[in-house]
Design a protein around this motif. Structure first.
Motif, short mmCIF file in Angstrom:
data_model
loop_
_atom_site.label_atom_id
_atom_site.label_comp_id
_atom_site.label_asym_id
_atom_site.label_seq_id
_atom_site.Cartn_x
_atom_site.Cartn_y
_atom_site.Cartn_z
N ILE A 24 121.51 26.11 -15.14
CA ILE A 24 121.14 24.67 -14.35
C ILE A 24 119.98 24.77 -13.26
O ILE A 24 119.80 26.07 -12.29
CB ILE A 24 122.17 23.94 -13.44
N TYR A 78 117.59 22.79 -10.63
CA TYR A 78 118.51 21.43 -9.76
C TYR A 78 116.61 21.14 -9.51
O TYR A 78 115.74 21.96 -8.65
CB TYR A 78 118.75 20.97 -8.57
N TYR A 90 117.31 23.80 -20.66
CA TYR A 90 117.94 24.30 -18.99
C TYR A 90 118.31 23.10 -19.01
O TYR A 90 117.53 22.73 -19.43
CB TYR A 90 117.07 24.59 -17.92
N GLU A 91 119.32 23.31 -17.91
CA GLU A 91 120.12 21.59 -17.39
C GLU A 91 119.88 21.67 -16.08
O GLU A 91 119.21 22.70 -14.95
CB GLU A 91 121.68 22.33 -17.22
N VAL A 150 123.69 27.99 -8.58
CA VAL A 150 122.08 27.39 -10.05
C VAL A 150 121.65 27.95 -9.39
O VAL A 150 120.91 29.02 -8.35
CB VAL A 150 122.04 26.28 -9.15
#
Length: 231
Positions: free
Chosen positions: A4, A6, A29-30, A58
């Protein structure tokens, strides 16, 4: 399971900031966009982010003001962050020379004297001047967010403290990517970072671009992938 990342935008930018970057990264990637809350208090802003992240560990990437927010969050929650990436951003206080100008703009905005960003002004903010879609994205983000976002975001920039010394004590991969002639960047802070021995990976590109995620998304994605390869 994908790792992840952000993504935190900057002053008067939203998820459209990542529109050209995401296609280079989404297979690996997320990617989770975190809009900056309508608050001028960094503690309150990172509380919102912490609720969003929960118990996950993360990676976090912040652009401009979002880079400062990402740095602030990382120091508050070091156990939740694997890696930190700053784009067109420094973990520093606002320069003295910029404070009076920002205070004047803030006072005008508080009096509801908000100046929209027309296409000509948006073009001036860009290194690439002949991309009409790009110019429209920058103008639309600013104008759609409007005064309700401009006031708290600009006010928050006047409350920044220098985070660099605490940040470099963390044992995580930290990268910083910027343009050498970016007039919106704190180059005094960049020079101090370059002169001090630290664990930051500082990467520069020749040019004026501040909006690197939109203007030079492919190049940025290469550096992000390299950052993600480090434990």
């Amino acid at each position: 399971m994908k790792e992840i990342i952000y993504l935190i935008p900057g002053l008067m930018t939203d998820k459209r900031l990542w529109s050209r970057l995401i296609p280079h990264l989404e297979d690996e990637y997320e990617l989770i966009h975190f809009p900056i809350p309508l608050s001028e208090d960094f503690d309150e802003i990172v509380e919102h982010l912490d609720k969003e992240i929960g118990n996950k560990k993360v990676n976090i990437l912040g652009f401009s003001l979002g880079g400062y927010i990402a740095s602030y969050y990382t120091l508050k929650n070091p156990d939740k962050i694997k890696r930190l990436f700053l784009v067109s951003s420094t973990p520093s206080s606002t320069e003295e020379k910029d404070i009076a100008r920002r205070e004047k703009k803030l006072q005008e905005a508080r009096e509801d004297n908000f100046s929209p960003l027309n296409l000509e002004k948006a073009k001036e903010l860009l290194e690439i001047k002949d991309d009409e879609e790009l110019i429209h994205i920058v103008s639309s983000m600013f104008n759609d967010l409007g005064n309700k976002a401009f006031v708290p975001q600009l006010a928050s920039t006047l409350k920044r403290e220098d985070l660099f010394d605490d940040l470099v004590k963390l044992n995580i991969p930290i990268s910083l990517y910027y343009s050498t002639e970016d007039r919106l960047l704190n180059h005094t802070s960049i020079n101090e970072i370059l002169q001090k021995e630290n664990n930051l990976k500082v990467i520069s590109r020749e040019g004026t671009s501040h909006n690197i995620p939109l203007e030079f998304s492919k190049e940025l994605s290469i550096h992000i992938k390299d950052w993600m390869s480090h434990e």
